[in-house]
Design an enzyme around this catalytic site. Structure first.
Site, PDB file in Angstrom:
ATOM      1  N   GLY A 118      -5.071  10.852  -4.340  1.00 26.40           N
ATOM      2  CA  GLY A 118      -4.573   9.690  -5.090  1.00 26.40           C
ATOM      3  C   GLY A 118      -5.700   8.916  -5.351  1.00 26.40           C
ATOM      4  N   GLY A 119      -7.054   9.357  -5.905  1.00 35.19           N
ATOM      5  CA  GLY A 119      -8.108   9.011  -6.107  1.00 35.19           C
ATOM      6  C   GLY A 119      -8.047   7.739  -7.283  1.00 35.19           C
TER       7      GLY A 119
ATOM      8  CD  GLN B 167      -1.394  -0.617  -5.058  1.00 35.00           C
ATOM      9  OE1 GLN B 167      -1.963  -1.827  -5.547  1.00 35.00           O
ATOM     10  NE2 GLN B 167      -0.166  -0.572  -4.479  1.00 35.00           N
TER      11      GLN B 167
ATOM     12  CB  ALA C  63      -7.956   5.634  -4.215  1.00 27.66           C
TER      13      ALA C  63
ATOM     14  CG  ASN D 290       6.090  12.142  -2.572  1.00 30.45           C
ATOM     15  OD1 ASN D 290       5.460  12.269  -3.448  1.00 30.45           O
ATOM     16  ND2 ASN D 290       6.613  10.791  -2.219  1.00 30.45           N
TER      17      ASN D 290
ATOM     18  CG  ASN E 114       4.961   5.759   2.925  1.00 32.06           C
ATOM     19  OD1 ASN E 114       4.666   6.201   4.151  1.00 32.06           O
ATOM     20  ND2 ASN E 114       4.743   4.476   2.289  1.00 32.06           N
TER      21      ASN E 114
ATOM     22  CG  ASP F 150       3.383  -0.011  10.207  1.00 31.52           C
ATOM     23  OD1 ASP F 150       3.853  -0.703   9.263  1.00 31.52           O
ATOM     24  OD2 ASP F 150       3.152   1.367  10.094  1.00 31.52           O
TER      25      ASP F 150
ATOM     26  NE  ARG G 110       1.800  -4.336   6.710  1.00 31.81           N
ATOM     27  CZ  ARG G 110       2.342  -3.743   5.895  1.00 31.81           C
ATOM     28  NH1 ARG G 110       3.360  -2.836   6.316  1.00 31.81           N
ATOM     29  NH2 ARG G 110       2.088  -3.595   4.655  1.00 31.81           N
TER      30      ARG G 110
ATOM     31  CG  HIS H 167       4.654   3.941   7.710  1.00 33.24           C
ATOM     32  ND1 HIS H 167       4.144   2.562   7.984  1.00 33.24           N
ATOM     33  CD2 HIS H 167       4.692   4.125   6.357  1.00 33.24           C
ATOM     34  CE1 HIS H 167       4.019   1.893   6.869  1.00 33.24           C
ATOM     35  NE2 HIS H 167       4.286   2.775   5.879  1.00 33.24           N
TER      36      HIS H 167
HETATM   37  P1  NAX Z   1      -0.470   4.398  -6.601  1.00 37.63           P
HETATM   38  O1  NAX Z   1       1.045   4.801  -7.141  1.00 37.63           O
HETATM   39  O2  NAX Z   1      -1.393   3.489  -6.979  1.00 37.63           O
HETATM   40  O3  NAX Z   1      -1.447   5.769  -6.374  1.00 37.63           O
HETATM   41  C1  NAX Z   1      -0.959   7.003  -6.146  1.00 37.63           C
HETATM   42  C2  NAX Z   1      -1.873   8.013  -6.704  1.00 37.63           C
HETATM   43  O4  NAX Z   1      -1.363   9.319  -6.176  1.00 37.63           O
HETATM   44  C3  NAX Z   1      -1.703   7.980  -8.204  1.00 37.63           C
HETATM   45  O5  NAX Z   1      -2.957   7.929  -9.048  1.00 37.63           O
HETATM   46  C4  NAX Z   1      -1.103   9.408  -8.604  1.00 37.63           C
HETATM   47  O6  NAX Z   1      -1.258   9.982  -9.601  1.00 37.63           O
HETATM   48  C5  NAX Z   1      -1.658  10.295  -7.404  1.00 37.63           C
HETATM   49  N1  NAX Z   1      -0.948  11.425  -7.152  1.00 37.63           N
HETATM   50  C6  NAX Z   1       0.402  11.582  -7.160  1.00 37.63           C
HETATM   51  N2  NAX Z   1       0.624  13.157  -6.965  1.00 37.63           N
HETATM   52  C7  NAX Z   1      -0.568  13.527  -6.609  1.00 37.63           C
HETATM   53  C8  NAX Z   1      -1.119  14.883  -6.093  1.00 37.63           C
HETATM   54  N3  NAX Z   1      -0.252  15.777  -5.967  1.00 37.63           N
HETATM   55  N4  NAX Z   1      -2.268  15.018  -5.959  1.00 37.63           N
HETATM   56  C9  NAX Z   1      -3.164  13.977  -6.173  1.00 37.63           C
HETATM   57  N5  NAX Z   1      -2.899  12.697  -6.360  1.00 37.63           N
HETATM   58  C10 NAX Z   1      -1.487  12.774  -6.668  1.00 37.63           C
HETATM   59  O7  NAX Z   1      -0.100   4.415  -4.989  1.00 37.63           O
HETATM   60  P2  NAX Z   1      -0.913   3.591  -3.819  1.00 37.63           P
HETATM   61  O8  NAX Z   1      -0.354   2.203  -4.025  1.00 37.63           O
HETATM   62  O9  NAX Z   1      -2.208   3.900  -3.855  1.00 37.63           O
HETATM   63  O10 NAX Z   1      -0.196   4.171  -2.556  1.00 37.63           O
HETATM   64  C11 NAX Z   1      -0.233   5.358  -2.326  1.00 37.63           C
HETATM   65  C12 NAX Z   1       0.613   6.054  -0.988  1.00 37.63           C
HETATM   66  O11 NAX Z   1       0.559   5.311   0.110  1.00 37.63           O
HETATM   67  C13 NAX Z   1       2.173   5.764  -1.506  1.00 37.63           C
HETATM   68  O12 NAX Z   1       2.881   6.732  -1.321  1.00 37.63           O
HETATM   69  C14 NAX Z   1       2.305   4.460  -0.552  1.00 37.63           C
HETATM   70  O13 NAX Z   1       4.145   4.468  -0.214  1.00 37.63           O
HETATM   71  C15 NAX Z   1       1.880   4.856   0.517  1.00 37.63           C
HETATM   72  N6  NAX Z   1       1.564   3.485   1.687  1.00 37.63           N
HETATM   73  C16 NAX Z   1       1.280   4.021   2.766  1.00 37.63           C
HETATM   74  C17 NAX Z   1       1.115   2.985   3.761  1.00 37.63           C
HETATM   75  C18 NAX Z   1       1.258   3.340   5.251  1.00 37.63           C
HETATM   76  O14 NAX Z   1       1.292   2.374   6.146  1.00 37.63           O
HETATM   77  N7  NAX Z   1       1.377   4.613   5.559  1.00 37.63           N
HETATM   78  C19 NAX Z   1       0.976   1.613   3.419  1.00 37.63           C
HETATM   79  C20 NAX Z   1       0.521   1.423   2.083  1.00 37.63           C
HETATM   80  C21 NAX Z   1       1.266   2.285   0.877  1.00 37.63           C
HETATM   81  O15 NAX Z   1       2.536   1.886   0.869  1.00 37.63           O
END
Ligand code: NAX
Length: 330
Positions: free
Chosen positions: A12-13, A16, A18, A106, A132, A160, A163, A188
Site C-alpha cells: 500500500g506504498g 495515505q 504509507a 481483501n 482491514n 486502539d 487511543r 480490530h
Molecule cells: P489508502 O486507500 O490510502 O491506501 C491503500 C493502498 O493500498 C492504495 O495505494 C492501494 O492501491 C493499495 N493496494 C490495494 N491493493 C493492493 C495490493 N494487492 N497490493 C499492494 N497494494 C495494494 O488506505 P490507507 O489509509 O493507507 O489504509 C490502508 C489500510 O489500513 C486500510 O485497509 C485501512 O482500513 C487500514 N487501517 C487499519 C488500521 C488498524 O488499526 N489496523 C487503522 C488505520 C486504517 O484504517
C-alpha cells in the site's frame, strides 16, 4: 560499526498511511539510529507513478540510514529477503459493498501475499497486518505461508491501545506514560474490548484511580471502539499518521524486550491460548516479548463477567469472518 542492512517492505506504498510510515521508518524511528535500511514499496501497477513520486521525495530527504529504495507491483519481488513486512495495502470499502464482499476481496490479496512472503521473504521475517479486516487478513496470510512460523505474524491493534491510553490518561489527569498494562482484546473492529480491569495508572488498578465504573463501561469503551469512525467523520479520511505511528510501535514492541512487567496488545495466532478462545483465529491478546521477535501471551489475567461477555462477542465476530473466507483458507 555499521550493521548489515535490514530490509523493510511496505505494501500500500502509494496510500495515505504509507505516506507517513515510509518517512518515519527511513528516519530510523522503527529500527533505531544505527540500523541501515532498505525500503521496499509495493502497490498496484496503476499506482506506479505515485510510487515513483514517493521515492523521489524519500531521496530528497537524504536520510542517512536509507541505503536503498525498491518500488514495484510484484509481491514476490518486493518481498525478497525482507526482515520486516508492514502489510498496509488493502481495498477500501466501496459504496454499497457488503462486509462479506470486502472480506472476500481483501482476503484474496492476503492469499497472494502470504504465498509471496513464504517464497521470498527472509525466514525470520516479522509481519504486521494493518490492512482491514486485519485480524482475518492476517489469519489468511499465515495459512498461506507454511514456512514462516505463525507467531511471526501480527495484526495491528496498537492504534486502539494508544487511543485507550490517551483516554485513560486524560480522564485521570496524568501523563500517558503513567498508563500501563493495557490490553485490547479481540478483533480490530467495533467489537474490540479495551480492558480497563487489568490496565494500570501509576501502577494502580484503573478503577482505583478512576472511581467511575459507569464511565469506564459506557463512555470509555465506546469512545475507543468508535474513534476511527470519528476521525473519518471529521477528516474525511481514515486515521493515517496515528496509524503509521502505531504500526511502528507495534513491530518495535515485538522486537525489543518488553520493559518491567508490562505488556502490549497485538493480534496473534490463538493456538494454545490460555483464555479459552477458539484455537484458529488471529485474536488480540496481552503480549510480551523477550526481545528476539517472539511473543508470548500473558496468562492468568482476571476477566470479570462484563469483560468475558464482551470477549465472547468479539470472538463470535471473528468466527463469522473466518466462515466468510473459508474457501480462502487452505
Ligand atoms: P489508502 O486507500 O490510502 O491506501 C491503500 C493502498 O493500498 C492504495 O495505494 C492501494 O492501491 C493499495 N493496494 C490495494 N491493493 C493492493 C495490493 N494487492 N497490493 C499492494 N497494494 C495494494 O488506505 P490507507 O489509509 O493507507 O489504509 C490502508 C489500510 O489500513 C486500510 O485497509 C485501512 O482500513 C487500514 N487501517 C487499519 C488500521 C488498524 O488499526 N489496523 C487503522 C488505520 C486504517 O484504517
Amino acid at each position: 560499526m555499521s550493521q548489515p542492512i535490514k530490509r523493510v517492505v511496505l505494501t500500500g506504498g502509494a496510500g495515505q498511511i504509507a505516506y507517513s510510515l515510509a518517512f518515519r521508518i527511513a528516519n530510523g524511528d522503527f529500527l533505531g539510529p544505527d540500523q541501515p535500511i532498505a525500503l521496499h514499496l509495493l502497490d498496484l501497477e496503476i499506482s506506479g507513478q505515485v510510487l515513483k513520486g514517493l521515492k523521489m521525495e524519500l531521496d530528497d530527504c537524504v536520510f542517512p540510514l536509507l541505503k536503498e529504495i525498491k518500488i514495484g507491483h510484484v509481491a514476490e519481488e518486493m518481498f525478497g529477503d525482507v526482515h520486516y513486512a508492514f502489510l498496509v495495502g488493502a481495498k477500501p470499502r466501496g459504496p454499497g459493498m457488503e462486509r462479506k464482499d470486502l472480506l472476500a476481496d481483501n482476503g484474496k490479496i492476503f492469499v497472494e501475499q502470504g504465498k509471496a512472503l513464504n517464497a521470498a521473504a527472509s525466514k525470520d521475517v516479522r509481519v504486521l497486518v494493518v490492512g482491514n479486516p486485519c485480524n482475518t487478513n492476517c489469519l489468511i496470510a499465515m495459512h498461506h505461508a507454511p514456512n514462516i512460523a505463525r507467531n511471526q505474524f501480527h495484526a495491528m491493534t496498537r492504534l486502539d491501545q494508544n487511543r485507550a491510553t490517551f483516554q485513560l490518561a486524560k480522564k485521570a489527569n496524568v501523563d500517558t506514560k503513567d498508563v500501563s498494562h493495557l490490553t485490547i482484546w479481540g478483533n480490530h473492529s467495533s467489537t474490540q474490548v479495551p480492558d480497563f480491569v487489568n490496565a494500570k495508572i501509576k501502577g494502580q488498578r484503573v478503577e482505583k484511580v478512576i472511581n467511575d465504573r459507569k464511565w469506564l463501561e459506557n463512555e470509555f469503551i465506546p469512545t475507543i471502539q468508535k474513534r476511527g469512525a470519528q476521525v473519518i467523520a471529521l477528516r474525511g479520511k481514515s486515521s493515517a499518521a496515528s496509524a503509521a505511528n502505531a504500526a511502528i510501535g507495534a513491530l518495535k514492541s515485538v522486537t525489543i524486550a518488553t520493559p518491567n512487567d508490562d505488556w502490549f496488545s497485538s493480534g496473534i495466532y490463538s493456538e494454545n491460548n490460555p483464555y479459552g478462545i477458539d484455537q484458529d483465529l488471529v485474536f488480540s491478546f496481552p503480549c510480551r516479548s523477550k526481545g528476539k521477535g517472539d511473543v508470548e501471551i500473558v496468562p492468568n489475567l482476571h476477566l470479570d463477567p462484563f469483560l468475558r461477555d464482551r470477549l465472547e462477542t468479539s470472538q463470535k465476530e471473528l468466527l463469522e469472518e473466518r466462515d466468510l473466507v473459508r474457501d480462502l483458507l487452505p
